[in-house]
Structures are given as C-alpha cells and as structure tokens.
Design an enzyme around this catalytic site. Structure first.
Site, PDB file in Angstrom:
ATOM      1  N   ALA A  36      23.902  49.135  61.938  1.00 21.53           N
ATOM      2  CA  ALA A  36      23.786  47.705  62.203  1.00 21.53           C
ATOM      3  C   ALA A  36      22.489  47.436  62.953  1.00 21.53           C
ATOM      4  O   ALA A  36      22.032  48.265  63.751  1.00 21.53           O
ATOM      5  CB  ALA A  36      24.976  47.226  63.030  1.00 21.53           C
ATOM      6  N   GLU A 106      23.194  48.279  52.131  1.00 19.83           N
ATOM      7  CA  GLU A 106      23.056  49.732  52.228  1.00 19.83           C
ATOM      8  C   GLU A 106      24.398  50.417  51.983  1.00 19.83           C
ATOM      9  O   GLU A 106      24.479  51.387  51.235  1.00 19.83           O
ATOM     10  CB  GLU A 106      22.541  50.133  53.623  1.00 19.83           C
ATOM     11  CG  GLU A 106      21.143  49.704  53.924  1.00 19.83           C
ATOM     12  CD  GLU A 106      20.755  49.971  55.371  1.00 19.83           C
ATOM     13  OE1 GLU A 106      19.575  49.787  55.681  1.00 19.83           O
ATOM     14  OE2 GLU A 106      21.617  50.331  56.199  1.00 19.83           O
TER      15      GLU A 106
END
Length: 162
Positions: A36, A106
C-alpha cells in the site's frame, strides 16, 4: 531458522516456481514487492531493506519508479521482470484495495499467477479473507508469530542460491 509445517508447505511450491523462473529467465529480479502507498516509508521499506540485506533482488516502487515516468508502466515492467511477488498485507493495504488503487491492480496481476506470497503484518489471514478471499486462499507468511526480519529471512532462504 525454524519453519512451521504450514510455512514449509507455503514455501516449497514457491521454491519450485523460482527454480523454473530462474532457468527460463535468469536475468529477472527475485521479488516484486506489492504494498500500500501508505506503507512505502514504513513496513514496505523495512521489508524491502531486510530482503536486500539477505541478498534478494527486489523490485520496489520507491526505488524503481523515477520521477516523471509512468507509474503504471513501470509497475507492469516490474511485474514482468520479477520471479515471485510478495503482497505485504497491512491495514493500509485493506484501505488501498477498497479504493481500487494501484495496489489493487498489482494484486490482480499477481493473483493471475502461481507466484505470489501474501505476508500479513499487523493483521491476519482471517481479516484478509474478508477483503480478498482469493489472496487469503493462498498460503503465506505472517508476522503474528515472527518478526518482519524472520519473514524476510524465510523468503530469502527460499529464493536465493537457486
């Protein structure tokens, strides 16, 4: 370093994938680190540094995406040129996945492969299951019973010296 039976079951197929990838693509990096945005200066940076200290080559956006380049394009290149993906699962990752940010993209790319290791940090697989059942279904590692350094060592021992 001692491994639980669950960790052994998690890492054995990863090692097989790394061996196949190394034979076919010897110039690829060992790992792609999915994290993140909010973890980039803390847990993700720490994990990156610990993995590199063990000798792993790690694609990490904080060092591999130069200012002025396309973030998405560089991530795509990083995914393509890495043997295994690590998803650092933290409370910040949960927020990122909820907002469909870059980490979500991702993760989608990594889930399409058999080359991903989830690593839960400051959370657990039960909480992950509520956010991403597909990722939680993968065996992974956790800092619940280990330090981030021990997790990094276990990953490095699995992928290095192939």
């Amino acid at each position: 370093m001692s491994y639980t039976i669950s960790e052994q079951r998690t890492l054995a197929p990863v090692r097989e994938q790394v061996i196949r990838q190394a034979e076919k693509f010897p110039d690829r990096r060992d790992l792609f680190l999915c994290h993140a945005w909010d973890d980039r200066k803390d847990a993700a940076k720490e994990l990156h540094d610990l993995l590199e200290a063990q000798g792993a080559t790690v694609w990490f956006s904080e060092k591999d995406v130069v200012l002025g380049t396309s973030l998405i394009r560089k991530i795509d290149e990083g995914l393509r040129n890495s043997r295994i993906g690590i998803v650092l699962v933290t409370p910040a990752m949960f927020k990122s996945l909820d907002s469909a940010g870059v980490a979500d993209k991702e993760l989608s790319a990594l889930l399409a492969t058999d080359r991903v290791i989830p690593v839960t940090h400051q959370t657990n697989f039960e909480e992950l299951r509520d956010v991403s059942p597909l990722l939680a279904a993968r065996s992974g590692l956790s800092t619940e019973g280990s330090t981030l350094e021990e997790v990094a060592i276990k990953i490095a021992e699995t992928i290095i010296d192939i």
